[in-house]
Design a protein around this motif. Structure first.
Motif, mmCIF file in Angstrom:
data_model
loop_
_atom_site.group_PDB
_atom_site.id
_atom_site.type_symbol
_atom_site.label_atom_id
_atom_site.label_comp_id
_atom_site.label_asym_id
_atom_site.label_seq_id
_atom_site.Cartn_x
_atom_site.Cartn_y
_atom_site.Cartn_z
ATOM 1 N N GLU A 265 0.889 -1.174 0.000
ATOM 2 C CA GLU A 265 0.000 0.000 0.000
ATOM 3 C C GLU A 265 0.918 1.212 0.000
ATOM 4 O OE1 GLU A 265 -3.219 -0.275 -0.161
ATOM 5 O OE2 GLU A 265 -3.500 -2.379 0.331
ATOM 6 N N GLY A 268 0.246 7.930 -2.881
ATOM 7 C CA GLY A 268 -0.802 8.347 -3.814
ATOM 8 C C GLY A 268 -0.529 9.757 -4.321
ATOM 9 N N ALA A 270 -3.699 11.883 -5.223
ATOM 10 C CA ALA A 270 -5.115 11.800 -5.582
ATOM 11 C C ALA A 270 -5.645 13.045 -6.299
ATOM 12 C CB ALA A 270 -5.940 11.548 -4.327
ATOM 13 N N CYS A 299 -2.351 8.913 2.692
ATOM 14 C CA CYS A 299 -2.033 8.512 1.321
ATOM 15 C C CYS A 299 -3.203 8.747 0.382
ATOM 16 C CB CYS A 299 -1.650 7.046 1.318
ATOM 17 S SG CYS A 299 -2.872 6.032 2.127
ATOM 18 N N VAL A 300 -4.425 8.891 0.933
ATOM 19 C CA VAL A 300 -5.583 9.134 0.070
ATOM 20 C C VAL A 300 -5.988 10.604 0.068
ATOM 21 C CG1 VAL A 300 -6.554 6.804 0.071
ATOM 22 C CG2 VAL A 300 -7.099 8.338 1.962
ATOM 23 N N LEU A 425 -3.800 5.725 -6.405
ATOM 24 C CA LEU A 425 -4.408 5.169 -5.192
ATOM 25 C C LEU A 425 -5.893 5.569 -5.152
ATOM 26 C CD1 LEU A 425 -3.718 3.441 -2.736
ATOM 27 C CD2 LEU A 425 -3.109 5.523 -1.508
ATOM 28 N N ALA A 426 -6.178 6.805 -4.686
ATOM 29 C CA ALA A 426 -7.578 7.246 -4.648
ATOM 30 C C ALA A 426 -7.789 8.366 -5.665
ATOM 31 C CB ALA A 426 -7.925 7.753 -3.253
ATOM 32 N N TYR A 428 -11.182 11.340 -6.613
ATOM 33 C CA TYR A 428 -12.513 11.810 -6.185
ATOM 34 C C TYR A 428 -13.078 12.719 -7.263
ATOM 35 C CZ TYR A 428 -10.158 10.836 -1.700
ATOM 36 O OH TYR A 428 -9.441 10.262 -0.678
ATOM 37 N N SER A 457 -12.581 5.630 3.143
ATOM 38 C CA SER A 457 -11.996 4.532 3.923
ATOM 39 C C SER A 457 -12.957 3.971 4.958
ATOM 40 C CB SER A 457 -10.762 5.042 4.673
ATOM 41 O OG SER A 457 -9.922 5.739 3.807
ATOM 42 N N PHE A 463 -9.336 -1.515 0.221
ATOM 43 C CA PHE A 463 -8.425 -0.376 0.181
ATOM 44 C C PHE A 463 -7.153 -0.801 -0.561
ATOM 45 C CE2 PHE A 463 -5.386 2.714 1.479
ATOM 46 C CZ PHE A 463 -6.092 3.835 1.875
ATOM 47 N N GLY A 465 -4.288 0.258 -4.238
ATOM 48 C CA GLY A 465 -4.041 1.074 -5.417
ATOM 49 C C GLY A 465 -3.684 0.291 -6.656
ATOM 50 N N SER A 469 1.171 2.762 -6.930
ATOM 51 C CA SER A 469 0.605 2.825 -5.572
ATOM 52 C C SER A 469 0.568 1.432 -4.952
ATOM 53 C CB SER A 469 -0.802 3.421 -5.595
ATOM 54 O OG SER A 469 -0.737 4.797 -5.849
#
Ligand SMILES: NC(=O)c1ccc[n+]([C@@H]2O[C@H](COP(=O)([O-])OP(=O)(O)OC[C@H]3O[C@@H](n4cnc5c(N)ncnc54)[C@H](O)[C@@H]3O)[C@@H](O)[C@H]2O)c1
Ligand SMILES: O=CCCC(=O)O
Length: 496
Positions: A265, A268, A270, A299-300, A425-426, A428, A457, A463, A465, A469
């Protein structure tokens, strides 16, 4: 106002602050007798010290974990479920002390630390429920007279390496599924925040986790050699690592000689996209949550905030207005919304990114410097407009409280920009257009997408990536797969 350890509330249960490592159910020092100090990032005062362990100490912990594995793998899934359930309950009962330890060594505000304890405990609850459900399959064979089944078996002794930004949750997100599957573990706690992990060990002991099943080694300067031992020791069958991408690459190389199963993991960068058709107020709230959680040290966290042209100014004004209401101070002070960064190195990195943006023409409309009167680790919550893609803030993970707002024109342009990253990773975005929602969610090159939300999360959600990631999933029904091997069993010669 200068901070001091005097603002740290006393622990209700003082035995939760342990200054030794935990091996084979016992509290131990390093064989060398050496220790390292751990500091409160708000006050810079010493909290305590922990053993500076070496390869030799780790080898011993691995041997104990190996011995324990022989009996632990034979326990029933229901027994392991009950142990995790009891550990979960003890975390809940001791939530306020655990939160104090988190705020003390990590710096996040007490309310956030309490939130982390709940989040962390919920991984034990979740995996106590998953333990009895590690089903295999029956597979119709292509060969007459054959029957095929699969069973899932624990991989063995696991080396778990966790970061400082979630001192409890990154431990439980790995230990929960490992123990649920029947594995035993050696955790290498982060040098910045070992005390929360050690408190979890104390609670695990009280929960009845058998000796040798859960071990914690501590180190600071010796981290590279301790990591190397975990990666190269043939008794360790799996490494699960949460941390930066460069360290992940190093660990992968070190594991190649013994071809271990791996879950990584990693970092990121994001993207957070707000389209013209979004509810701007909700998008501002989502962006604040995604950007400034733990002062930007997750990380997100949103790293690149893209706003469509038509709403750019309205969004920037509302966003800056909200940020101006943050109260930055030590995590134990009433009303603190955001705490310090973890150490000076983090502050320097963040400031370098701000200076880079400034030099390339961006406008720093808020923050952009350390906060006078607080310790050296307090950096102002920063908002920058007029961001461009050649700035470091676009290209790399900031891991700090800087929100850079980029303006974009079209959906195609922003999706291309969002995907211009080696990590994934994430991601949005905010929109009300159903077609766009599906298009963009499918197009983003990330492992996790938040649509009209800035928080993704939770223990039920997978969870992890893509790209650099890392790989593997934590939490959810998939999390336990990382700690089991599938064994196929064929029965032959069955007469119909
Ligand atoms: N994807 C995720 O779930 C996730 C979660 C949290 C943090 N992170 C990432 O972690 C990074 C921030 O954490 P960090 O600065 O502590 O990262 P880091 O990689 O420096 O450290 C993470 C852990 O690895 C250890 N470590 C460092 N060098 C090592 C080595 N040579 N051998 C063995 N262990 C070693 C550290 O002591 C710590 O325990 C960010 O990039 C962030 O995105 C990712
Ligand atoms: O920083 C990484 C973990 C963050 C989370 O679990 O939401």
């Amino acid at each position: 106002m200068p901070l001091s350890t005097h603002s740290v509330p006393p622990l209700k249960d003082k035995s939760l602050l342990r200054e030794e490592a935990f091996v084979n159910g016992k509290w131990v020092g390093a064989k060398s007798g050496k220790t390292f100090d751990v500091h409160d990032p708000a006050s810079n005062e010493k909290i305590g010290s922990c053993p500076e362990m070496t390869r030799e100490d780790v080898v011993l912990a691995i041997q104990h974990a190996h011995t324990a594995f022989k009996s632990f793998k034979a326990t029933t899934a229901r027994e392991r479920s009950r142990l995790l359930r009891r550990w979960y309950e003890l975390m809940v009962e001791n939530a306020s002390d655990l939160a104090t330890l988190i705020t003390w060594e990590n710096g996040k505000p007490l309310a956030d630390a309490k939130g982390e304890v709940t989040y962390a405990a919920n991984f034990f609850e979740w995996f106590s429920e998953e333990a009895p459900r590690t089903y295999g399959d029956h597979i119709p064979s292509s060969t007459a007279g054959n029957r095929i089944i699969t069973i899932r078996q624990p991989v063995g002794v696991c080396g778990l390496i966790t970061p400082w930004n979630f001192p409890a949750a990154m431990v439980t997100r790995k230990v929960g599924p490992a123990l649920a599957a029947g594995c035993t573990v050696v955790v290498k706690a982060p040098g910045e925040t070992p005390f929360t992990a050690l408190a979890l060990a104390e609670l695990g002991k009280r929960a009845g986790i058998p000796d040798g099943v859960f071990n914690i080694v501590t180190c600071h300067d010796n981290t590279p050699e301790v990591g190397k031992e975990l990666c190269e020791n043939p008794t360790i069958k799996k490494i699960s690592f949460t941390g930066s991408t460069p360290v992940g690459k190093l660990l992968m190389q070190q594991c190649s000689g013994t071809l271990k199963k791996l879950s990584f993991e990693l970092g990121g960068n994001a993207p957070f996209i707000v389209f013209d058709d979004a509810d701007v107020d909700k998008a501002v709230d989502g962006a604040i949550a995604a950007k400034f959680r733990s002062s930007g040290q997750t990380c997100v966290c949103a790293n690149r905030i893209y706003i469509q042209k038509g709403i750019y100014q309205a969004f920037a004004d509302k966003f800056a207005d909200k940020v101006s209401n943050f109260k930055v101070n030590g995590g134990f002070f009433e009303g603190t919304t955001h705490g310090p960064l973890i150490h000076k190195k983090a502050v320097s990195k963040v400031h370098d990114y701000v200076e880079d943006a400034r030099a390339k023409g961006a406008n720093v409309i808020m923050g952009g410097q350390c906060i006078d009167g607080l310790g050296p680790n307090f950096y102002g919550m920063t908002v920058i407009t007029g961001m461009k893609k050649d700035m470091k803030l676009h290209q790399e993970e900031t891991f700090g409280p800087i929100a850079g707002l980029f303006e974009f024109d079209t959906e195609a342009e922003v999706v291309e920009l969002a995907n211009q990253s080696e990590v994934g990773l994430a991601g949005y975005f905010y929109s009300k257009d159903v077609d766009r929602i599906w298009r963009v969610a499918e197009a983003l090159e990330v492992g996790m997408v938040g649509i009209n939300t800035g928080l993704v999360s939770e223990p039920a959600a997978p969870f992890g990536g893509v790209k650099q990631s890392g790989f593997g999933r934590e939490g959810s029904k998939y999390g336990i797969d990382e700690y089991t091997n599938i064994k196929m069993i064929t029965f032959g010669g069955i007469k119909a």
